[in-house]
Design an enzyme around this catalytic site. Structure first.
Site, PDB file in Angstrom:
ATOM      1  N   CYS A   1       0.557  -1.236   0.067  1.00 53.26           N
ATOM      2  CA  CYS A   1       0.387  -0.173   0.234  1.00 53.26           C
ATOM      3  C   CYS A   1       1.094   0.755  -0.088  1.00 53.26           C
ATOM      4  CB  CYS A   1      -1.141   0.074   1.172  1.00 53.26           C
ATOM      5  SG  CYS A   1       0.150   0.006   2.662  1.00 53.26           S
TER       6      CYS A   1
ATOM      7  N   HIS B   1       5.491  -5.707   8.092  1.00 56.26           N
ATOM      8  CA  HIS B   1       6.285  -6.896   9.320  1.00 56.26           C
ATOM      9  C   HIS B   1       6.067  -8.114   7.816  1.00 56.26           C
ATOM     10  CE1 HIS B   1       3.610  -6.463  13.136  1.00 56.26           C
ATOM     11  NE2 HIS B   1       4.255  -6.075  13.092  1.00 56.26           N
TER      12      HIS B   1
ATOM     13  N   HIS C   1       4.070   1.375  10.828  1.00 52.61           N
ATOM     14  CA  HIS C   1       3.345   1.328  12.438  1.00 52.61           C
ATOM     15  C   HIS C   1       2.982   2.794  12.935  1.00 52.61           C
ATOM     16  CE1 HIS C   1       4.291  -2.734  10.809  1.00 52.61           C
ATOM     17  NE2 HIS C   1       2.886  -2.969  10.863  1.00 52.61           N
TER      18      HIS C   1
ATOM     19  N   CYS D   1       3.176   5.826   8.909  1.00 51.30           N
ATOM     20  CA  CYS D   1       2.604   5.368   7.938  1.00 51.30           C
ATOM     21  C   CYS D   1       1.060   7.077   7.713  1.00 51.30           C
ATOM     22  CB  CYS D   1       1.607   4.976   7.718  1.00 51.30           C
ATOM     23  SG  CYS D   1      -0.115   5.137   6.662  1.00 51.30           S
TER      24      CYS D   1
ATOM     25  N   GLU E   1       1.079  -0.826  15.684  1.00 51.49           N
ATOM     26  CA  GLU E   1       0.061   0.883  15.401  1.00 51.49           C
ATOM     27  C   GLU E   1      -0.069   0.595  16.400  1.00 51.49           C
ATOM     28  OE1 GLU E   1      -3.521   2.090  12.978  1.00 51.49           O
ATOM     29  OE2 GLU E   1      -2.153   0.641  11.794  1.00 51.49           O
TER      30      GLU E   1
ATOM     31  N   THR F   1      -5.724   0.697  11.651  1.00 54.42           N
ATOM     32  CA  THR F   1      -6.149   1.186  10.025  1.00 54.42           C
ATOM     33  C   THR F   1      -6.708   0.181   9.309  1.00 54.42           C
ATOM     34  OG1 THR F   1      -3.744   1.275   9.562  1.00 54.42           O
ATOM     35  CG2 THR F   1      -4.567   3.398  10.015  1.00 54.42           C
TER      36      THR F   1
ATOM     37  N   SER G   1       1.257  -9.684  10.284  1.00 60.33           N
ATOM     38  CA  SER G   1       0.785  -8.668   9.601  1.00 60.33           C
ATOM     39  C   SER G   1      -0.652  -9.075  10.231  1.00 60.33           C
ATOM     40  CB  SER G   1       0.962  -8.966   7.894  1.00 60.33           C
ATOM     41  OG  SER G   1      -0.328  -8.762   7.162  1.00 60.33           O
ATOM     42  N   SER G   2      -1.143  -8.161  10.555  1.00 56.09           N
ATOM     43  CA  SER G   2      -2.716  -7.734  10.895  1.00 56.09           C
ATOM     44  C   SER G   2      -2.905  -7.436   9.469  1.00 56.09           C
ATOM     45  CB  SER G   2      -2.719  -6.613  11.779  1.00 56.09           C
ATOM     46  OG  SER G   2      -3.939  -6.532  11.725  1.00 56.09           O
TER      47      SER G   2
ATOM     48  N   SER H   1       2.151  -5.502   3.525  1.00 56.72           N
ATOM     49  CA  SER H   1       3.185  -5.661   3.060  1.00 56.72           C
ATOM     50  C   SER H   1       3.969  -6.723   2.716  1.00 56.72           C
ATOM     51  CB  SER H   1       3.728  -5.978   5.238  1.00 56.72           C
ATOM     52  OG  SER H   1       2.913  -7.075   5.283  1.00 56.72           O
TER      53      SER H   1
END
Length: 278
Positions: free
Chosen positions: A12, A40, A75, A97, A127, A172, A228-229, A272
């Site tokens: 992103c 991540h 994050h 970000c 984050e 986010t 990675s969430s 990511s």
């Protein structure tokens, strides 16, 4: 076999910006550090380490530094980390970000007004830890409907709770549908709640696309780091629509024999995940 690749798969804006920032720093003199993994994704972090970038795992390691450049991860971090870097006279490059940075500004401004902060997200995610670190009043973190219900009950037991003002933000990368369910519960019970829509639009688009593709395929592949969430949420969303959903980090994790009888497969990746892995 028909392969459908999500248009939104991969880096992103915020992640690309952070990764590019670190790679730019590798061409400068002096030691380069990131506070926590820049993103991540183990492959990216490993490549940066080979270029001399070291990851600081905690404040103790940060406090031991006497020189060098510290890059703030995508994050974001708690305010005290920024202050510590400045106090030590280290060079700071902030790769937070911009959408996360906006949340820091919101919670700081709202808490300075005296409002309590409700954060919808995983309290153990960096984050969210960073967001909490910018709150100047009491803050709460919830990530499920049951946690939201318990929070409301606890607040209702406080004296004069009707006169307490709340500001609500979200991680986010949180699941948009779950966010709506949680907000509905909080709004029904608490009187003075201002809701800030802080789920990144890129996250919402990615989740919607993953759901739409998963509905139409025989198997779904989700690519991303284990920590990675946003990738985990893509997996959960896809799994609801397609039972044959697989979570992998790299090609090594992909068992191609699983797909021998599959005629249509969908692929998406977390924010990511580098393009070369996809």
């Amino acid at each position: 076999m028909e392969v459908i690749l999500a248009k939104s798969a991969g880096f992103c804006f915020g992640v690309k910006r952070a990764v590019d920032t670190v790679y730019e720093q590798t061409g400068t003199r002096g030691k380069i550090y990131t506070y926590g993994p820049i993103i991540h994704n183990e492959e990216v972090v490993r490549d940066l380490e080979q270029k001399g970038v070291k990851v600081l795992g905690n404040e103790t390691e940060l406090n031991a530094l006497t020189e060098g450049t510290v890059v703030i991860r995508s994050h974001g971090v708690e305010r005290r980390i920024n202050d510590a870097i400045a106090e030590k006279g280290l060079h700071c490059v902030d790769a937070t970000c911009p959408f996360v940075k906006k949340i820091h500004t919101i919670v700081q401004d709202e808490s300075q007004k005296g409002n309590r902060i409700i954060i919808v997200g995983n309290k153990d995610h960096p984050e969210v830890e960073g967001i909490i670190g910018w709150c100047e009043t009491k803050s709460y973190t919830v990530q499920s409907v049951s946690e939201a219900e318990n929070l409301v009950k606890n607040i209702e037991n406080e004296p004069d709770f009707e006169h307490i003002n709340f500001s609500l933000v979200s991680q986010t990368t949180f699941n948009k549908n779950k966010f709506k369910d949680i907000v509905d519960i909080i709004r029904k019970k608490l009187y003075n709640v201002v809701v800030h829509e802080t789920i990144c639009n890129a996250t919402a688009v990615r989740q919607t696309e993953a759901r739409d593709i998963a509905k139409t395929v025989d198997a779904m592949i989700i690519i991303g780091g284990r920590n990675s969430s946003n990738t985990q949420k893509l997996y959960d969303i896809s799994k609801q629509e397609c039972e044959n959903t697989y979570y992998i980090q790299t090609l090594v994790d992909l068992d191609l024999t699983t797909f021998e009888s599959v005629s249509r497969v969908g692929i998406t990746a977390g924010a990511s995940t580098p393009n070369y892995i996809i």
